[in-house]
Design an enzyme around this catalytic site. Structure first.
Site, mmCIF file in Angstrom:
data_model
loop_
_atom_site.group_PDB
_atom_site.id
_atom_site.type_symbol
_atom_site.label_atom_id
_atom_site.label_comp_id
_atom_site.label_asym_id
_atom_site.label_seq_id
_atom_site.Cartn_x
_atom_site.Cartn_y
_atom_site.Cartn_z
ATOM 1 N N LYS A 141 1.090 4.361 -29.424
ATOM 2 C CA LYS A 141 1.889 3.183 -29.052
ATOM 3 C C LYS A 141 2.377 3.269 -27.599
ATOM 4 O O LYS A 141 2.286 2.300 -26.856
ATOM 5 C CB LYS A 141 3.105 3.020 -29.984
ATOM 6 C CG LYS A 141 2.744 2.865 -31.449
ATOM 7 C CD LYS A 141 3.967 2.555 -32.295
ATOM 8 C CE LYS A 141 5.005 3.669 -32.329
ATOM 9 N NZ LYS A 141 4.601 4.863 -33.090
ATOM 10 N N ARG B 93 10.464 17.761 -27.303
ATOM 11 C CA ARG B 93 11.390 16.925 -28.060
ATOM 12 C C ARG B 93 11.877 17.711 -29.273
ATOM 13 O O ARG B 93 11.117 18.459 -29.877
ATOM 14 C CB ARG B 93 10.647 15.668 -28.543
ATOM 15 C CG ARG B 93 10.702 14.522 -27.585
ATOM 16 C CD ARG B 93 9.783 13.400 -27.984
ATOM 17 N NE ARG B 93 9.955 12.929 -29.363
ATOM 18 C CZ ARG B 93 9.321 11.874 -29.857
ATOM 19 N NH1 ARG B 93 8.492 11.188 -29.103
ATOM 20 N NH2 ARG B 93 9.507 11.487 -31.091
ATOM 21 N N ARG C 238 11.355 -0.855 -37.411
ATOM 22 C CA ARG C 238 10.830 0.246 -38.212
ATOM 23 C C ARG C 238 11.159 0.069 -39.692
ATOM 24 O O ARG C 238 10.772 0.902 -40.512
ATOM 25 C CB ARG C 238 11.451 1.556 -37.731
ATOM 26 C CG ARG C 238 10.499 2.512 -37.025
ATOM 27 C CD ARG C 238 11.309 3.710 -36.609
ATOM 28 N NE ARG C 238 10.534 4.870 -36.246
ATOM 29 C CZ ARG C 238 10.161 5.167 -35.009
ATOM 30 N NH1 ARG C 238 10.426 4.362 -34.019
ATOM 31 N NH2 ARG C 238 9.520 6.294 -34.782
ATOM 32 N N ARG D 147 -0.330 17.485 -28.294
ATOM 33 C CA ARG D 147 0.703 17.010 -27.364
ATOM 34 C C ARG D 147 1.763 18.106 -27.166
ATOM 35 O O ARG D 147 2.188 18.373 -26.054
ATOM 36 C CB ARG D 147 1.361 15.752 -27.955
ATOM 37 C CG ARG D 147 2.280 15.027 -27.023
ATOM 38 C CD ARG D 147 2.550 13.601 -27.495
ATOM 39 N NE ARG D 147 3.612 13.504 -28.481
ATOM 40 C CZ ARG D 147 3.944 12.389 -29.132
ATOM 41 N NH1 ARG D 147 3.267 11.279 -28.932
ATOM 42 N NH2 ARG D 147 4.926 12.372 -29.985
ATOM 43 N N ARG E 102 8.826 12.659 -40.224
ATOM 44 C CA ARG E 102 8.633 11.411 -39.462
ATOM 45 C C ARG E 102 7.504 10.583 -40.095
ATOM 46 O O ARG E 102 7.581 9.368 -40.179
ATOM 47 C CB ARG E 102 8.331 11.725 -38.003
ATOM 48 C CG ARG E 102 9.608 12.062 -37.215
ATOM 49 C CD ARG E 102 9.325 12.881 -35.971
ATOM 50 N NE ARG E 102 8.477 12.224 -35.001
ATOM 51 C CZ ARG E 102 7.782 12.861 -34.054
ATOM 52 N NH1 ARG E 102 7.859 14.181 -33.951
ATOM 53 N NH2 ARG E 102 7.057 12.196 -33.204
HETATM 54 P P1 ADP Z 1 7.603 8.654 -32.768
HETATM 55 O O1 ADP Z 1 6.996 7.286 -32.887
HETATM 56 O O2 ADP Z 1 6.772 9.594 -31.973
HETATM 57 O O3 ADP Z 1 8.042 9.255 -34.076
HETATM 58 P P2 ADP Z 1 9.986 7.560 -31.367
HETATM 59 O O4 ADP Z 1 10.239 8.042 -29.996
HETATM 60 O O5 ADP Z 1 9.570 6.149 -31.545
HETATM 61 O O6 ADP Z 1 8.946 8.590 -31.953
HETATM 62 O O7 ADP Z 1 11.293 7.795 -32.293
HETATM 63 C C1 ADP Z 1 11.921 9.057 -32.388
HETATM 64 C C2 ADP Z 1 13.044 9.003 -33.416
HETATM 65 O O8 ADP Z 1 14.034 8.051 -32.992
HETATM 66 C C3 ADP Z 1 12.656 8.548 -34.820
HETATM 67 O O9 ADP Z 1 12.146 9.609 -35.598
HETATM 68 C C4 ADP Z 1 13.993 8.020 -35.342
HETATM 69 O O10 ADP Z 1 14.858 9.063 -35.718
HETATM 70 C C5 ADP Z 1 14.592 7.363 -34.109
HETATM 71 N N1 ADP Z 1 14.222 5.918 -34.001
HETATM 72 C C6 ADP Z 1 13.480 5.344 -33.026
HETATM 73 N N2 ADP Z 1 13.334 4.026 -33.238
HETATM 74 C C7 ADP Z 1 13.988 3.753 -34.385
HETATM 75 C C8 ADP Z 1 14.207 2.584 -35.153
HETATM 76 N N3 ADP Z 1 13.685 1.398 -34.787
HETATM 77 N N4 ADP Z 1 14.956 2.676 -36.292
HETATM 78 C C9 ADP Z 1 15.473 3.848 -36.686
HETATM 79 N N5 ADP Z 1 15.306 4.991 -36.019
HETATM 80 C C10 ADP Z 1 14.571 4.961 -34.879
#
Ligand code: ADP
Length: 247
Positions: free
Chosen positions: A13, A139, A88, A127, A150
Site C-alpha cells: 500500500k 518498527r 480498517r 523488509r 496484525r
Molecule cells: P501495516 O499496514 O504495515 O500493518 P500501518 O502502518 O498501517 O501498518 O499500521 C500500524 C498500526 O497502527 C496498526 O497495527 C494499528 O495498531 C495502528 N493503526 C493504523 N491505522 C489504523 C486504523 N485505521 N485503525 C486502527 N488502528 C490503526
C-alpha cells in the site's frame, strides 16, 4: 481524486501510494504514520495508541476517525487524497462515508491489493532484514509474533471491508503479487478506466442569450445546501463518535 488502498500489512500500500501521490498531485494519508508520529511526540493520542500498536492490535475507531476527520480538512488534502491504512473496520468506513457526505463529496474508488499470506510473511521478513542491515530503527511491531497478530486483525476486522465496498460498487481489485511496476500499471489502468466511465459532466444551464446561469437557481444548489446541513450536523464528528464502542 479520493482513493482508498485496501490490503493486509506488506501488501504494498505504501509503495503504490507514493506513485499515486506523484501522478495525481494528491496527498498520502497513512494512519499508521500519523499514529507513529503521535507516539513519538507523546501526545495523548500517542499515549493511548502506543501499547495497542506494539501488540499489533487496532487502535479504537473513535481515536482514528477523529484523526482522519481533522487531517482531511487540511488545505493540502483539498485536491484529493489516498488513504493508506484507513478505514480498517466497518464502523471506520461508515464514519468516512459520513465525513465525505458532509463535505458534499465521495470516494473515486477503493483499490484492493490481493496477496497471499505466505508472501506477506516473506516480504515483511525481508523488509525487517533490510532495515536491520541499513541500521534503521525497526518498527516496534515489525517482529514475527506481532506480525501474526496484525494479520489476524486484518482477517477479522478489515477484510469485511472488501464486501462492504463491493456492495457499493466501489471496489476494484488488482493482483498485488505482481511486480511493483506491474501493480502500478494495473492501478493506473483501473483509474483511467473509471474516469472514462465516470458520470457525464452536468451541462451548465444557459440563458437564451447564451450566458451561463449561476447561483441558487442552478441544479445542485439544493444538494449543496442539503450537504451544508449535514456538514453542520456532523461538524463535530470526532467528538460525536468519541465514547462510542471502539473495536
Ligand atoms: P501495516 O499496514 O504495515 O500493518 P500501518 O502502518 O498501517 O501498518 O499500521 C500500524 C498500526 O497502527 C496498526 O497495527 C494499528 O495498531 C495502528 N493503526 C493504523 N491505522 C489504523 C486504523 N485505521 N485503525 C486502527 N488502528 C490503526
Amino acid at each position: 481524486m479520493r482513493l482508498i488502498l485496501l490490503g493486509p500489512p506488506g501488501a504494498g500500500k505504501g509503495t503504490q501510494s507514493q506513485q499515486l501521490v506523484e501522478k495525481y498531485g494528491i496527498v498520502q494519508l497513512s494512519t499508521g504514520d500519523m499514529l507513529r508520529a503521535a507516539v513519538k511526540a507523546g501526545t495523548p493520542v500517542g499515549q493511548k495508541a502506543k501499547d495497542i500498536m506494539a501488540r499489533g492490535e487496532l487502535v479504537p475507531d473513535d481515536v482514528v476517525v477523529a484523526i482522519v476527520a481533522d487531517r482531511i480538512d487540511q488545505p493540502d488534502a483539498k485536491n484529493g487524497f489516498i488513504l493508506d491504512g484507513f478505514p480498517r473496520t466497518v464502523p471506520q468506513a461508515e464514519a468516512l462515508d459520513l465525513m465525505l457526505k458532509a463535505k458534499g463529496t465521495q470516494l473515486d474508488g477503493v483499490i484492493e491489493l490481493k496477496v497471499d499470506e505466505d508472501a506477506l510473511l516473506r516480504r515483511i521478513e525481508s523488509r525487517v532484514a533490510e532495515s536491520k542491515a541499513r541500521g534503521v530503527t525497526l518498527r516496534a511491531d515489525d517482529n514475527p509474533d506481532v506480525l501474526a497478530q496484525r494479520l489476524k486483525a486484518y482477517r477479522e476486522q478489515t477484510s469485511p471491508l472488501v464486501a462492504y465496498y463491493a456492495g457499493k460498487g466501489a471496489l476494484r481489485s488488482v493482483d498485488g503479487m505482481a511486480s511493483i511496476p506491474a501493480v502500478t500499471a494495473a492501478i493506473n489502468g483501473l483509474l483511467n478506466g473509471s474516469k472514462e466511465k465516470g458520470p457525464a459532466k452536468t451541462r451548465r444551464p444557459r440563458r437564451k442569450d447564451g450566458s451561463v446561469r449561476d447561483g441558487a437557481d442552478q441544479p445542485g444548489a439544493g444538494r449543496r445546501s442539503a450537504a451544508a446541513k449535514i456538514a453542520r450536523k456532523t461538524a463535530n464528528l470526532g467528538a460525536l463518535t468519541r465514547g462510542k464502542a471502539g473495536n
